[in-house]
Design a protein around this motif. Structure first.
Motif, PDB file in Angstrom:
ATOM      1  N   TRP A 171      -2.611   1.066   2.985  1.00  0.00           N
ATOM      2  CA  TRP A 171      -1.833   1.323   1.768  1.00  0.00           C
ATOM      3  C   TRP A 171      -2.516   2.336   0.855  1.00  0.00           C
ATOM      4  N   THR A 172      -3.857   2.361   0.850  1.00  0.00           N
ATOM      5  CA  THR A 172      -4.556   3.310  -0.027  1.00  0.00           C
ATOM      6  C   THR A 172      -4.316   4.751   0.425  1.00  0.00           C
ATOM      7  N   ILE A 173      -4.292   4.970   1.743  1.00  0.00           N
ATOM      8  CA  ILE A 173      -4.033   6.312   2.278  1.00  0.00           C
ATOM      9  C   ILE A 173      -2.601   6.727   1.961  1.00  0.00           C
ATOM     10  N   TYR A 174      -1.664   5.809   2.183  1.00  0.00           N
ATOM     11  CA  TYR A 174      -0.256   6.140   1.909  1.00  0.00           C
ATOM     12  C   TYR A 174      -0.024   6.382   0.415  1.00  0.00           C
ATOM     13  N   CYS A 175      -0.739   5.650  -0.426  1.00  0.00           N
ATOM     14  CA  CYS A 175      -0.599   5.870  -1.866  1.00  0.00           C
ATOM     15  C   CYS A 175      -1.178   7.216  -2.283  1.00  0.00           C
ATOM     16  N   SER A 176      -2.287   7.618  -1.652  1.00  0.00           N
ATOM     17  CA  SER A 176      -2.839   8.951  -1.911  1.00  0.00           C
ATOM     18  C   SER A 176      -1.832  10.023  -1.516  1.00  0.00           C
ATOM     19  N   LEU A 177      -1.175   9.791  -0.388  1.00  0.00           N
ATOM     20  CA  LEU A 177      -0.169  10.734   0.090  1.00  0.00           C
ATOM     21  C   LEU A 177       1.023  10.779  -0.879  1.00  0.00           C
ATOM     22  N   ALA A 178       1.437   9.612  -1.371  1.00  0.00           N
ATOM     23  CA  ALA A 178       2.549   9.558  -2.328  1.00  0.00           C
ATOM     24  C   ALA A 178       2.193  10.259  -3.638  1.00  0.00           C
ATOM     25  N   THR A 179       0.959  10.076  -4.083  1.00  0.00           N
ATOM     26  CA  THR A 179       0.493  10.762  -5.295  1.00  0.00           C
ATOM     27  C   THR A 179       0.601  12.274  -5.123  1.00  0.00           C
ATOM     28  N   PHE A 180       0.201  12.757  -3.952  1.00  0.00           N
ATOM     29  CA  PHE A 180       0.276  14.188  -3.643  1.00  0.00           C
ATOM     30  C   PHE A 180       1.721  14.664  -3.645  1.00  0.00           C
ATOM     31  N   LEU A 215       3.494   4.425  -8.759  1.00  0.00           N
ATOM     32  CA  LEU A 215       3.878   5.601  -7.978  1.00  0.00           C
ATOM     33  C   LEU A 215       5.395   5.710  -7.831  1.00  0.00           C
ATOM     34  N   TYR A 216       6.077   4.581  -7.697  1.00  0.00           N
ATOM     35  CA  TYR A 216       7.545   4.622  -7.698  1.00  0.00           C
ATOM     36  C   TYR A 216       8.059   5.143  -9.047  1.00  0.00           C
ATOM     37  N   ALA A 217       7.375   4.778 -10.118  1.00  0.00           N
ATOM     38  CA  ALA A 217       7.770   5.277 -11.438  1.00  0.00           C
ATOM     39  C   ALA A 217       7.597   6.789 -11.508  1.00  0.00           C
ATOM     40  N   SER A 218       6.489   7.284 -10.965  1.00  0.00           N
ATOM     41  CA  SER A 218       6.248   8.737 -10.959  1.00  0.00           C
ATOM     42  C   SER A 218       7.278   9.467 -10.108  1.00  0.00           C
TER      43      SER A 218
END
Length: 381
Positions: A171-180, A215-218
């Protein structure tokens, strides 16, 4: 050492160091690992010079990979590049630079210094040297490519993790990807990888829920924010202050004032400990939507709660000050400045400079005189 680990986990470094000192005085044998832990704690509590003194005075037998790594980590955290690189070279000569942690500390330093290209080259060195490439290393590599806006390379690294098998994306990798993706307004891609993050997260840990909500909010996805919030509340006996703070920030970002108001009222009716940060989020949202009466009512309610415990309402009062300054309503701005003064609260220098700049720009003689008097009360000039 279990209690020391718990204190470090909650970032209570001062008490962790005190406990470790007490344990040694009462006969506990200090192992090499404990020396490394103490060095790290000394760096955080007393500063890098104290950590260096501790390291240099250690017996030669305890100056091994763990204690060297702890000092290197301290240098990297403080962005002391010259000392970190010199120590790293010494560690290589002693064959102490063979752990993944040493390399990821160095990669973290490069990211802090704004040198993503060096992260990429060091990752390649790790590969060539046969070091284990963990999720931290992959995460730093992804972030380095992301800082260069290199979408193809970011996606290639994630695909490599999927196909490599040794360390799959979590999940941390996918969240980094979502942030990008969010930073590039690629919201469809962000929503897609956040679903992957949800599939791989630990459902017994609140942190993934909170991170994914933000991240969903962003990504502008209100329905997913609400769905994840419901999952979080269903998955735990009680949502804590941090979880409420996360979702309130998300609802404010998405402009859902009604949802934010309802969520805050839910927290008000159930909280164990008052947290002024949550009130600040709601007051800020109200003022941004010109709901001044609601904001003032909430401020007055929070004052009563703050009188019973720790904290103050300085940030809240600064919000009112900003609100009235932007509307050129000097009387109200000065009113809140006077309230701060009466409470013994002093705005930051930046805030005072903003107010002075405003007075000069609007050529408000009366306001300038009133402001000067308040400055004197704050012992400013």
């Amino acid at each position: 050492m279990g209690f020391v680990r718990e204190l470090r986990k909650y970032r209570d470094f001062k008490h962790a160091l005190e406990l470790l000192d007490w344990m040694e005085k009462n006969g506990m044998t200090i192992s090499t690992t404990n020396h490394a832990v103490r060095l790290d704690l000394i760096s955080k509590v007393k500063g890098i010079e104290a950590a260096e003194d501790y390291f240099f005075n250690l017996p030669k037998s305890t100056k091994n990979q763990k204690t060297f790594s702890a000092l290197l980590s301290s240098y990297c955290q403080e962005k002391m590049a010259d000392k970190a690189l010199a120590l790293y070279e010494e560690m290589k000569e002693l064959n102490f630079a063979t752990s993944t942690l040493v390399s990821t500390n160095l990669m973290t330093l490069y990211m802090k210094l704004g040198q993503p290209e060096k992260v990429i080259s060091h990752f390649q060195e790790m590969k060539q040297d046969g070091l284990f490439l963990d999720r931290v290393a992959y995460g730093l590599l992804i972030n380095s490519y992301a800082s260069l806006n290199d979408v193809d390379s970011v996606e290639r690294v994630v695909q490599e993790m999927k196909e490599g098998g040794k360390v799959s994306p979590d999940w941390t990798i996918y969240c980094s990807l979502a942030t990008f993706y969010n930073s590039l307004a690629l919201f469809d891609k962000s929503n897609s990888v956040l679903q992957k993050a949800e599939e791989t997260m630990n459902r017994h840990n609140r942190a993934p829920y909170e991170y994914i909500i933000s991240l969903y909010a962003s990504a502008g996805n209100l329905s997913e924010v609400k769905r994840m919030w419901k999952l979080l509340k269903d998955g735990f006996t009680k949502a804590n202050n941090m979880s409420y703070l996360c979702v309130l920030h998300a609802l404010k970002k998405l402009g859902d004032v009604d949802g934010l108001k309802n969520c805050f009222q839910e927290w008000e009716s159930t909280y164990v400990s008052f947290d002024v940060r949550l009130v600040n989020v709601v007051v800020d949202a109200y003022l941004k939507n010109d709901m001044v009466e609601d904001a003032e009512l909430l401020w007055k309610k929070s004052v009563k709660a703050l009188e019973k415990g720790d904290g103050n309402d300085l940030k809240m009062l600064e919000m009112f000050l900003d609100y009235y300054l932007k509307r050129h309503e000097m009387d109200f701005a000065l009113k809140y400045l006077n309230i701060m003064k009466s409470k013994g609260l002093k705005p930051g220098e930046e805030k005072l400079n903003e107010l002075l700049k405003y007075i000069v720009e609007v050529k408000d003689v009366d306001g300038a005189e009133a402001f000067s008097m308040i400055l004197e009360e704050f012992n400013c000039s």
